[in-house]
Design a protein around this motif. Structure first.
Motif, mmCIF file in Angstrom:
data_model
loop_
_atom_site.group_PDB
_atom_site.id
_atom_site.type_symbol
_atom_site.label_atom_id
_atom_site.label_comp_id
_atom_site.label_asym_id
_atom_site.label_seq_id
_atom_site.Cartn_x
_atom_site.Cartn_y
_atom_site.Cartn_z
ATOM 1 N N PRO A 118 -0.347 -0.022 8.425
ATOM 2 C CA PRO A 118 -0.798 0.870 9.496
ATOM 3 C C PRO A 118 0.242 1.938 9.836
ATOM 4 N N LEU A 119 -0.238 3.169 9.948
ATOM 5 C CA LEU A 119 0.631 4.289 10.293
ATOM 6 C C LEU A 119 0.020 5.197 11.355
ATOM 7 N N SER A 120 -1.305 5.242 11.431
ATOM 8 C CA SER A 120 -1.952 6.218 12.304
ATOM 9 C C SER A 120 -1.801 5.824 13.766
ATOM 10 N N ASP A 121 -2.134 6.780 14.646
ATOM 11 C CA ASP A 121 -1.940 6.574 16.085
ATOM 12 C C ASP A 121 -3.239 6.222 16.784
ATOM 13 N N GLY A 122 -4.146 5.559 16.073
ATOM 14 C CA GLY A 122 -5.420 5.212 16.682
ATOM 15 C C GLY A 122 -5.277 4.336 17.914
ATOM 16 N N GLY A 123 -4.206 3.540 18.011
ATOM 17 C CA GLY A 123 -4.029 2.685 19.188
ATOM 18 C C GLY A 123 -2.958 3.169 20.132
ATOM 19 N N THR A 124 -2.485 4.396 19.958
ATOM 20 C CA THR A 124 -1.384 4.875 20.787
ATOM 21 C C THR A 124 -1.831 5.082 22.222
ATOM 22 N N ASP A 125 -1.089 4.558 23.143
ATOM 23 C CA ASP A 125 -1.369 4.699 24.559
ATOM 24 C C ASP A 125 -1.108 6.141 24.986
ATOM 25 N N GLU A 126 -2.057 6.734 25.729
ATOM 26 C CA GLU A 126 -1.882 8.116 26.178
ATOM 27 C C GLU A 126 -0.661 8.246 27.084
ATOM 28 N N ALA A 127 -0.357 7.175 27.837
ATOM 29 C CA ALA A 127 0.819 7.226 28.707
ATOM 30 C C ALA A 127 2.094 7.370 27.896
ATOM 31 N N ALA A 128 2.123 6.718 26.722
ATOM 32 C CA ALA A 128 3.304 6.829 25.868
ATOM 33 C C ALA A 128 3.493 8.258 25.393
ATOM 34 N N LYS A 129 2.387 8.954 25.116
ATOM 35 C CA LYS A 129 2.484 10.331 24.648
ATOM 36 C C LYS A 129 3.104 11.248 25.695
ATOM 37 N N SER A 130 2.929 10.903 26.957
ATOM 38 C CA SER A 130 3.486 11.751 28.011
ATOM 39 C C SER A 130 4.989 11.581 28.146
ATOM 40 N N PHE A 131 5.535 10.508 27.590
ATOM 41 C CA PHE A 131 6.975 10.267 27.669
ATOM 42 C C PHE A 131 7.695 10.623 26.371
ATOM 43 N N TRP A 132 7.001 10.461 25.231
ATOM 44 C CA TRP A 132 7.666 10.583 23.948
ATOM 45 C C TRP A 132 7.010 11.645 23.072
ATOM 46 N N THR A 133 7.831 12.355 22.344
ATOM 47 C CA THR A 133 7.348 13.230 21.283
ATOM 48 C C THR A 133 7.640 12.536 19.963
ATOM 49 N N ARG A 134 6.605 12.368 19.140
ATOM 50 C CA ARG A 134 6.740 11.597 17.909
ATOM 51 C C ARG A 134 6.942 12.522 16.718
ATOM 52 N N ASN A 135 7.891 12.173 15.859
ATOM 53 C CA ASN A 135 8.127 12.914 14.627
ATOM 54 C C ASN A 135 7.726 12.033 13.453
ATOM 55 N N PRO A 136 6.539 12.251 12.845
ATOM 56 C CA PRO A 136 6.070 11.400 11.756
ATOM 57 C C PRO A 136 6.403 11.939 10.365
ATOM 58 N N LYS A 137 7.102 13.068 10.282
ATOM 59 C CA LYS A 137 7.305 13.718 8.993
ATOM 60 C C LYS A 137 8.382 13.020 8.171
ATOM 61 N N VAL A 138 8.084 12.825 6.877
ATOM 62 C CA VAL A 138 9.061 12.320 5.915
ATOM 63 C C VAL A 138 9.542 13.508 5.105
ATOM 64 N N GLU A 139 10.846 13.778 5.163
ATOM 65 C CA GLU A 139 11.380 15.034 4.625
ATOM 66 C C GLU A 139 11.496 15.055 3.103
ATOM 67 N N GLN A 140 11.877 13.937 2.481
ATOM 68 C CA GLN A 140 12.226 13.992 1.058
ATOM 69 C C GLN A 140 11.434 13.051 0.163
ATOM 70 N N ARG A 141 11.137 11.837 0.596
ATOM 71 C CA ARG A 141 10.457 10.891 -0.299
ATOM 72 C C ARG A 141 9.672 9.866 0.498
ATOM 73 N N PHE A 142 8.381 9.742 0.134
ATOM 74 C CA PHE A 142 7.513 8.707 0.701
ATOM 75 C C PHE A 142 6.947 7.912 -0.468
ATOM 76 N N ALA A 143 7.121 6.586 -0.458
ATOM 77 C CA ALA A 143 6.684 5.768 -1.592
ATOM 78 C C ALA A 143 6.134 4.434 -1.106
ATOM 79 N N VAL A 144 5.073 3.986 -1.767
ATOM 80 C CA VAL A 144 4.494 2.668 -1.511
ATOM 81 C C VAL A 144 4.317 1.968 -2.856
ATOM 82 N N ASN A 145 4.823 0.747 -2.954
ATOM 83 C CA ASN A 145 4.691 -0.059 -4.167
ATOM 84 C C ASN A 145 4.033 -1.390 -3.799
#
Length: 360
Positions: free
Chosen positions: A169-196
């Motif tokens: 799981p990675l998506s924010d389908g369960g993210t609390d709206e209250a959390a969004k008001s306190f935090w800014t989320r950075n989901p970007k992977v700059e150089q390498r994303f891999a799943v094995n």
């Protein structure tokens, strides 16, 4: 020479849920902590999955920062290991009492020492909660330097009519709206994303699929029940779940899978046993036998009305040809029905009343 420092890991209840990514307080003047690499290694062994996540973070600021990283895991998963590398320092996690953990972390952080804190930022009061969310706090992430974090969790997988499914799981389908008001989320992977993913099955596997990534996922079949799947991207975002399906060969028989754990050789251990009926079972055309075992110990006093209602409603919808049998237990077990009872209106009424009259 590496210096080993204790990282305190504590799982505490909190109301907010976080999707994957680094978290920066809203309005902060500091640049976000970057995720340079995100690697996921999964081993699925006959219905049980081990997930190992390794990430490299980079602090682009000219000063040391406390990094906070949030990520979701399935509610059935158990977090097992956490390790953090900061420069030549290694932080190995251990589980201690919640308040003590927070105090130790704050003391170490305020003293300028390296420390880490892991928290389960989720409440499990509702059974329908599908994912838990964890939050790691790491101090310090050095200025213009990298920090690596690795964590491992285990989970049983559901296999329905011969089809197994694994979700990272990675998506924010369960993210609390209250959390969004306190935090800014950075989901970007700059150089390498891999799943094995490595799949090991004692029963032949007909097909594996990676929905939404078939074009770029590399799938190698090593044997009838042994596959390896790899997906690698130069950059990516932690915003979309990784889903892996596998379909077992037809005529799947019933099976029993056992996972054991014993931390000390001279101490009792625990086990998890999963029993899956085979899809080759013939449809039930005759009546079925049902056994109800009711806990009537003192601690169940407030729950007995619910148990009685459950039995009453269940036997009330049984069909002619079905039978049922009732047991009650506290410090010892006793049979209430003296064998199986045929489902008739009279018997249903009699034993519904008998169950309702049970006391703790």
């Amino acid at each position: 020479m590496k210096r080993f420092i204790t990282m305190v890991l504590v799982l505490v209840a909190a109301p907010a849920l976080f999707a994957a990514g680094t978290l920066t307080p809203v309005g902060s003047a500091d640049a976000m902590i970057q995720i340079k690499e995100h690697t996921v290694d999964v081993v699925i062994d006959n219905g049980f999955a081990r997930t190992e996540v390794t990430q490299i973070f980079f602090n682009p600021n000219a000063k040391d920062l406390e990094a906070i990283y949030g990520f979701p895991v399935p509610s059935s998963a158990s977090l097992s290991e956490i390790t953090i590398w900061s420069g030549d320092r290694v932080l190995n996690g251990e589980v201690i009492e919640a308040q003590q953990a927070k105090q130790v972390y704050q003391e170490e952080r305020d003293a300028g020492n390296d420390a880490g804190l892991g928290e389960c930022a989720c409440t499990r009061e509702k059974e329908e909660v599908e994912y838990l969310s964890y939050k790691f706090s790491v101090s310090k992430v050095r200025a213009n330097a990298e920090t690596k974090i690795r964590f491992v969790y285990y989970q049983p997988l559901k296999i329905d009519t011969g089809i197994g499914r694994y979700i990272y799981p990675l998506s924010d389908g369960g993210t609390d709206e209250a959390a969004k008001s306190f935090w800014t989320r950075n989901p970007k992977v700059e150089q390498r994303f891999a799943v094995n993913v490595e799949l090991k099955s004692g029963w032949p596997v007909d097909e594996v699929r990676v929905p939404g990534a078939e074009a770029e996922a590399k799938i190698d079949k090593l044997a009838d029940g042994h596959f390896k799947v790899s997906l690698e991207r130069a950059t990516g975002e932690l915003t979309k779940d990784f889903v892996f399906y596998y379909r077992l060969a037809d005529d799947l028989p019933g099976r029993v899978e056992l996972l054991t754990y014993k931390p000390q050789a001279n101490e009792p251990g625990t086990f998890m046993l999963t029993v899956t009926p085979g899809i080759d079972l013939a449809p039930i055309t005759a009546g079925g036998d049902y056994i109800f075992v009711l806990d009537v110990s003192g601690s169940m006093s407030s729950k007995l009305p619910t148990l009685a209602r459950g039995v009453r409603e269940t036997i009330g919808v049984m069909k002619p040809g079905d039978r049922f049998r009732l047991f009650a237990f506290s410090d010892h077990a006793r049979e209430m029905t003296s064998g199986f009872v045929d489902v008739t209106p009279q018997n249903v009424a009699q034993w519904s009343q008998a169950v309702e009259q049970l006391g703790p």
